[in-house]
Design a protein around this motif. Structure first.
Motif, short mmCIF file in Angstrom:
data_model
loop_
_atom_site.label_atom_id
_atom_site.label_comp_id
_atom_site.label_asym_id
_atom_site.label_seq_id
_atom_site.Cartn_x
_atom_site.Cartn_y
_atom_site.Cartn_z
N LEU A 20 -18.02 -2.68 55.77
CA LEU A 20 -17.12 -3.83 55.93
C LEU A 20 -17.29 -4.46 57.32
CD1 LEU A 20 -14.68 -5.51 54.96
CD2 LEU A 20 -13.22 -3.65 55.75
N GLU A 21 -17.25 -3.63 58.35
CA GLU A 21 -17.43 -4.13 59.72
C GLU A 21 -18.81 -4.74 59.90
OE1 GLU A 21 -16.37 -0.43 61.73
OE2 GLU A 21 -14.61 -1.44 62.56
N GLN A 22 -19.83 -4.10 59.34
CA GLN A 22 -21.19 -4.62 59.46
C GLN A 22 -21.36 -5.94 58.72
OE1 GLN A 22 -23.53 -3.32 61.60
NE2 GLN A 22 -21.69 -2.17 62.11
N PHE A 23 -20.71 -6.10 57.60
CA PHE A 23 -20.76 -7.36 56.85
C PHE A 23 -20.25 -8.51 57.72
CE2 PHE A 23 -18.38 -10.52 54.43
CZ PHE A 23 -19.40 -11.10 53.71
N PHE A 24 -19.08 -8.33 58.32
CA PHE A 24 -18.52 -9.40 59.15
C PHE A 24 -19.38 -9.64 60.40
CE2 PHE A 24 -14.69 -8.81 56.59
CZ PHE A 24 -14.37 -10.14 56.34
N LYS A 25 -19.86 -8.56 61.00
CA LYS A 25 -20.71 -8.70 62.19
C LYS A 25 -21.99 -9.48 61.86
CE LYS A 25 -22.83 -5.83 65.77
NZ LYS A 25 -23.06 -4.44 66.22
N TYR A 26 -22.62 -9.14 60.75
CA TYR A 26 -23.84 -9.81 60.31
C TYR A 26 -23.58 -11.30 60.09
CZ TYR A 26 -28.01 -10.82 57.53
OH TYR A 26 -29.18 -11.35 57.07
N ASN A 27 -22.36 -11.62 59.67
CA ASN A 27 -21.99 -13.01 59.40
C ASN A 27 -21.26 -13.67 60.57
OD1 ASN A 27 -22.77 -13.78 56.50
ND2 ASN A 27 -21.98 -11.70 56.30
N ALA A 83 -23.42 -14.45 54.03
CA ALA A 83 -22.46 -15.33 53.36
C ALA A 83 -21.81 -16.26 54.38
CB ALA A 83 -21.42 -14.48 52.64
N LYS A 84 -22.56 -16.62 55.43
CA LYS A 84 -21.99 -17.40 56.54
C LYS A 84 -21.34 -18.70 56.09
CE LYS A 84 -24.95 -15.47 60.08
NZ LYS A 84 -26.18 -15.56 60.78
N ASP A 85 -22.03 -19.47 55.27
CA ASP A 85 -21.49 -20.77 54.83
C ASP A 85 -20.22 -20.58 54.00
OD1 ASP A 85 -23.55 -22.00 56.12
OD2 ASP A 85 -24.76 -22.31 54.32
N GLN A 86 -20.28 -19.65 53.07
CA GLN A 86 -19.12 -19.38 52.21
C GLN A 86 -17.94 -18.87 53.05
OE1 GLN A 86 -19.94 -16.40 49.20
NE2 GLN A 86 -18.52 -17.38 47.75
#
Length: 158
Positions: A20-27, A83-86
């Motif tokens: 979860l943390e990595q997903f947000f960091k990546y984005n 998922a940056k744009d979304q």
């Protein structure tokens, strides 16, 4: 619950929260996970609780944190999905909630207090994840005033 099943469940929760943390960091969104490890609040650097939650390894995005409807979901995996744009559209369009945290003079987060005989001893942490928080500004002010009576000086993080 059997000890090995309990250990596996805790391991899964830790792994899921890492994804979860990595997903947000990546984005490009920095978040902290506060509260219950199994159902954490997903909080931005500005202390905004994002209107999303995790269920197993699914990250579910809503239009409002209370009675809002689900807009979309993302499966959390080892390799974070772009998922940056979304996410950017969702952050701007969904209704999110503010939380208030407390810090000491030296910048540590207030976690809680314990009563020892007739004294209140505050507990502080450098980790935002362990911070005590409230959702209402008025409640934050009341807490500061209450603890001030016990010679505990806190600042509200807005």
């Amino acid at each position: 619950m059997e000890e090995s099943k309990k250990d596996n469940m805790i391991t899964d929760i830790i792994r899921r929260n890492y994804y979860l943390e990595q997903f947000f960091k990546y984005n490009d969104i920095h978040v902290n996970l506060l509260g219950d490890i199994n159902n954490p609040l997903i909080v931005t650097e500005d202390n905004i609780v994002l209107s999303c939650f995790v269920s197993n390894f699914n990250l579910i995005f809503k239009d409002n944190s209370f009675e809002g409807k689900e807009l979309f979901a993302i499966k959390l995996k080892k390799e974070a999905q772009n998922a940056k744009d979304q996410l950017e559209k969702w952050v701007k369009s969904a209704a999110h909630r503010k939380i208030y945290l407390f810090t000491s003079e030296d910048g540590l987060y207030y976690s809680k207090y314990i009563k020892l005989y007739n004294h209140i001893l505050p507990l502080f942490s450098p980790a935002k994840e362990l911070a005590y928080y409230v959702f209402q500004r008025q409640k934050a002010i009341q807490i500061v005033q209450k603890l001030k009576k016990s010679n505990i000086d806190l600042s509200i993080v807005y």
